[in-house]
Design a protein around this motif. Structure first.
Motif, PDB file in Angstrom:
ATOM      1  N   LEU A 236      17.746 -20.167  22.668  1.00  0.00           N
ATOM      2  CA  LEU A 236      16.734 -21.139  23.085  1.00  0.00           C
ATOM      3  C   LEU A 236      17.351 -22.495  23.448  1.00  0.00           C
ATOM      4  CD1 LEU A 236      14.092 -20.469  20.274  1.00  0.00           C
ATOM      5  CD2 LEU A 236      14.221 -19.419  22.550  1.00  0.00           C
ATOM      6  N   ILE A 237      18.685 -22.590  23.346  1.00  0.00           N
ATOM      7  CA  ILE A 237      19.376 -23.861  23.562  1.00  0.00           C
ATOM      8  C   ILE A 237      20.275 -23.766  24.791  1.00  0.00           C
ATOM      9  CG2 ILE A 237      21.044 -25.495  22.580  1.00  0.00           C
ATOM     10  CD1 ILE A 237      20.142 -24.499  19.783  1.00  0.00           C
ATOM     11  N   ASP A 238      20.185 -24.770  25.660  1.00  0.00           N
ATOM     12  CA  ASP A 238      21.140 -24.915  26.766  1.00  0.00           C
ATOM     13  C   ASP A 238      22.351 -25.600  26.150  1.00  0.00           C
ATOM     14  OD1 ASP A 238      22.750 -25.978  28.795  1.00  0.00           O
ATOM     15  OD2 ASP A 238      21.037 -26.304  30.125  1.00  0.00           O
ATOM     16  N   ASP A 239      23.388 -24.818  25.878  1.00  0.00           N
ATOM     17  CA  ASP A 239      24.527 -25.334  25.129  1.00  0.00           C
ATOM     18  C   ASP A 239      25.323 -26.376  25.906  1.00  0.00           C
ATOM     19  OD1 ASP A 239      25.761 -25.230  22.589  1.00  0.00           O
ATOM     20  OD2 ASP A 239      27.489 -24.205  23.480  1.00  0.00           O
ATOM     21  N   ASN A 240      25.352 -26.287  27.227  1.00  0.00           N
ATOM     22  CA  ASN A 240      26.100 -27.271  28.024  1.00  0.00           C
ATOM     23  C   ASN A 240      25.450 -28.648  27.959  1.00  0.00           C
ATOM     24  OD1 ASN A 240      28.042 -25.413  28.891  1.00  0.00           O
ATOM     25  ND2 ASN A 240      26.710 -24.730  30.547  1.00  0.00           N
ATOM     26  N   ALA A 241      24.134 -28.694  28.093  1.00  0.00           N
ATOM     27  CA  ALA A 241      23.415 -29.971  28.073  1.00  0.00           C
ATOM     28  C   ALA A 241      22.978 -30.369  26.669  1.00  0.00           C
ATOM     29  CB  ALA A 241      22.196 -29.894  28.988  1.00  0.00           C
ATOM     30  N   ARG A 242      23.043 -29.420  25.705  1.00  0.00           N
ATOM     31  CA  ARG A 242      22.599 -29.633  24.328  1.00  0.00           C
ATOM     32  C   ARG A 242      21.135 -30.053  24.282  1.00  0.00           C
ATOM     33  NH1 ARG A 242      24.077 -27.019  20.800  1.00  0.00           N
ATOM     34  NH2 ARG A 242      23.390 -28.519  19.282  1.00  0.00           N
ATOM     35  N   ILE A 243      20.303 -29.295  25.026  1.00  0.00           N
ATOM     36  CA  ILE A 243      18.857 -29.501  25.014  1.00  0.00           C
ATOM     37  C   ILE A 243      18.183 -28.145  24.849  1.00  0.00           C
ATOM     38  CG2 ILE A 243      18.893 -31.602  26.423  1.00  0.00           C
ATOM     39  CD1 ILE A 243      18.104 -29.839  28.848  1.00  0.00           C
ATOM     40  N   TRP A 244      16.931 -28.186  24.426  1.00  0.00           N
ATOM     41  CA  TRP A 244      16.145 -26.953  24.319  1.00  0.00           C
ATOM     42  C   TRP A 244      15.872 -26.412  25.716  1.00  0.00           C
ATOM     43  CZ3 TRP A 244      15.992 -24.653  19.880  1.00  0.00           C
ATOM     44  CH2 TRP A 244      16.021 -25.394  18.703  1.00  0.00           C
ATOM     45  N   ARG A 245      15.826 -25.112  25.850  1.00  0.00           N
ATOM     46  CA  ARG A 245      15.452 -24.467  27.111  1.00  0.00           C
ATOM     47  C   ARG A 245      13.922 -24.471  27.178  1.00  0.00           C
ATOM     48  NH1 ARG A 245      18.462 -18.960  27.381  1.00  0.00           N
ATOM     49  NH2 ARG A 245      17.671 -19.045  29.501  1.00  0.00           N
ATOM     50  N   ARG A 246      13.400 -25.613  27.553  1.00  0.00           N
ATOM     51  CA  ARG A 246      11.971 -25.921  27.501  1.00  0.00           C
ATOM     52  C   ARG A 246      11.111 -24.871  28.205  1.00  0.00           C
ATOM     53  NH1 ARG A 246       9.140 -30.422  26.292  1.00  0.00           N
ATOM     54  NH2 ARG A 246      11.058 -31.611  25.996  1.00  0.00           N
ATOM     55  N   GLU A 247      11.464 -24.474  29.414  1.00  0.00           N
ATOM     56  CA  GLU A 247      10.653 -23.513  30.162  1.00  0.00           C
ATOM     57  C   GLU A 247      10.585 -22.168  29.439  1.00  0.00           C
ATOM     58  OE1 GLU A 247      10.371 -21.468  34.583  1.00  0.00           O
ATOM     59  OE2 GLU A 247      11.657 -23.214  34.306  1.00  0.00           O
ATOM     60  N   LEU A 248      11.727 -21.687  28.936  1.00  0.00           N
ATOM     61  CA  LEU A 248      11.754 -20.429  28.185  1.00  0.00           C
ATOM     62  C   LEU A 248      10.872 -20.533  26.950  1.00  0.00           C
ATOM     63  CD1 LEU A 248      12.909 -17.597  27.492  1.00  0.00           C
ATOM     64  CD2 LEU A 248      14.790 -18.799  26.351  1.00  0.00           C
ATOM     65  N   ILE A 249      10.999 -21.616  26.224  1.00  0.00           N
ATOM     66  CA  ILE A 249      10.225 -21.807  24.992  1.00  0.00           C
ATOM     67  C   ILE A 249       8.730 -21.862  25.294  1.00  0.00           C
ATOM     68  CG2 ILE A 249       9.767 -23.460  23.131  1.00  0.00           C
ATOM     69  CD1 ILE A 249      12.859 -24.076  23.265  1.00  0.00           C
ATOM     70  N   ASN A 250       8.339 -22.642  26.295  1.00  0.00           N
ATOM     71  CA  ASN A 250       6.918 -22.758  26.644  1.00  0.00           C
ATOM     72  C   ASN A 250       6.335 -21.443  27.153  1.00  0.00           C
ATOM     73  OD1 ASN A 250       6.493 -25.459  25.911  1.00  0.00           O
ATOM     74  ND2 ASN A 250       7.313 -26.181  27.857  1.00  0.00           N
ATOM     75  N   ASN A 251       7.145 -20.621  27.813  1.00  0.00           N
ATOM     76  CA  ASN A 251       6.668 -19.342  28.340  1.00  0.00           C
ATOM     77  C   ASN A 251       6.714 -18.213  27.318  1.00  0.00           C
ATOM     78  OD1 ASN A 251       6.131 -20.399  30.895  1.00  0.00           O
ATOM     79  ND2 ASN A 251       8.193 -19.976  31.618  1.00  0.00           N
ATOM     80  N   THR A 252       7.390 -18.434  26.190  1.00  0.00           N
ATOM     81  CA  THR A 252       7.586 -17.375  25.199  1.00  0.00           C
ATOM     82  C   THR A 252       6.706 -17.535  23.972  1.00  0.00           C
ATOM     83  OG1 THR A 252       9.894 -17.178  25.924  1.00  0.00           O
ATOM     84  CG2 THR A 252       9.329 -16.182  23.806  1.00  0.00           C
ATOM     85  N   PHE A 253       6.506 -18.758  23.553  1.00  0.00           N
ATOM     86  CA  PHE A 253       5.831 -19.016  22.282  1.00  0.00           C
ATOM     87  C   PHE A 253       4.451 -19.636  22.498  1.00  0.00           C
ATOM     88  CE2 PHE A 253      10.405 -19.234  21.561  1.00  0.00           C
ATOM     89  CZ  PHE A 253      10.550 -18.326  20.521  1.00  0.00           C
ATOM     90  N   SER A 254       3.645 -19.582  21.453  1.00  0.00           N
ATOM     91  CA  SER A 254       2.340 -20.249  21.509  1.00  0.00           C
ATOM     92  C   SER A 254       2.578 -21.748  21.711  1.00  0.00           C
ATOM     93  CB  SER A 254       1.568 -20.014  20.207  1.00  0.00           C
ATOM     94  OG  SER A 254       2.172 -20.744  19.134  1.00  0.00           O
ATOM     95  N   GLU A 255       1.556 -22.437  22.186  1.00  0.00           N
ATOM     96  CA  GLU A 255       1.672 -23.878  22.422  1.00  0.00           C
ATOM     97  C   GLU A 255       2.061 -24.618  21.142  1.00  0.00           C
ATOM     98  OE1 GLU A 255      -1.114 -27.583  23.983  1.00  0.00           O
ATOM     99  OE2 GLU A 255      -1.745 -25.530  24.379  1.00  0.00           O
ATOM    100  N   ASP A 256       1.464 -24.198  20.026  1.00  0.00           N
ATOM    101  CA  ASP A 256       1.754 -24.830  18.736  1.00  0.00           C
ATOM    102  C   ASP A 256       3.214 -24.609  18.335  1.00  0.00           C
ATOM    103  OD1 ASP A 256       0.964 -26.229  16.294  1.00  0.00           O
ATOM    104  OD2 ASP A 256       1.152 -24.264  15.317  1.00  0.00           O
ATOM    105  N   ASP A 257       3.680 -23.353  18.406  1.00  0.00           N
ATOM    106  CA  ASP A 257       5.067 -23.049  18.037  1.00  0.00           C
ATOM    107  C   ASP A 257       6.052 -23.715  18.985  1.00  0.00           C
ATOM    108  OD1 ASP A 257       4.374 -21.586  15.806  1.00  0.00           O
ATOM    109  OD2 ASP A 257       4.658 -19.636  16.751  1.00  0.00           O
TER     110      ASP A 257
END
Length: 108
Positions: free
Chosen positions: A68-89
């Motif tokens: 779930l992490i873009d290791d090069n930029a050290r940020i969350w893979r926001r699009e993957l997370i938003n498309n995979t998990f509930s809004e709350d999670d």
């Protein structure tokens, strides 16, 4: 966190016996701090602050948090997370800060 059923040895120290006595309480209060995420299971491990038992409510194939992490930029893979998990999670995951420099995952 737990790796099979372990028992307390007969020659254990007083301190170790004391820790063992509260092991169940500690297991419910310990949460993984995300470093690289490579040692944290998305579903089996406790790593989400402010979640029930520090775990997600969303269902996903079991994978490591590092996916779930873009290791090069050290940020969350926001699009993957938003498309995979509930809004709350997704919100709870994205709220977890990531260090600019990768480090080992740690129990907190």
């Amino acid at each position: 966190m737990s790796q099979g059923k372990k028992r307390l040895g007969k020659t254990s120290s007083y301190i170790w016996k004391s820790i063992w006595a509260v092991k169940g309480i500690l297991e419910k209060a310990i949460c993984w701090g995300v470093g690289t995420g490579s040692n944290i299971s998305i579903h089996a491990d406790a790593w989400i602050p402010d979640a029930v038992n520090f775990r997600l409510s969303s269902v996903m194939r079991d994978a490591k948090v590092s996916e779930l992490i873009d290791d090069n930029a050290r940020i969350w893979r926001r699009e993957l997370i938003n498309n995979t998990f509930s809004e709350d999670d997704a919100g709870k995951i994205l709220w977890i800060p990531l260090a600019r420099t990768p480090h080992d995952d740690l129990l907190v």
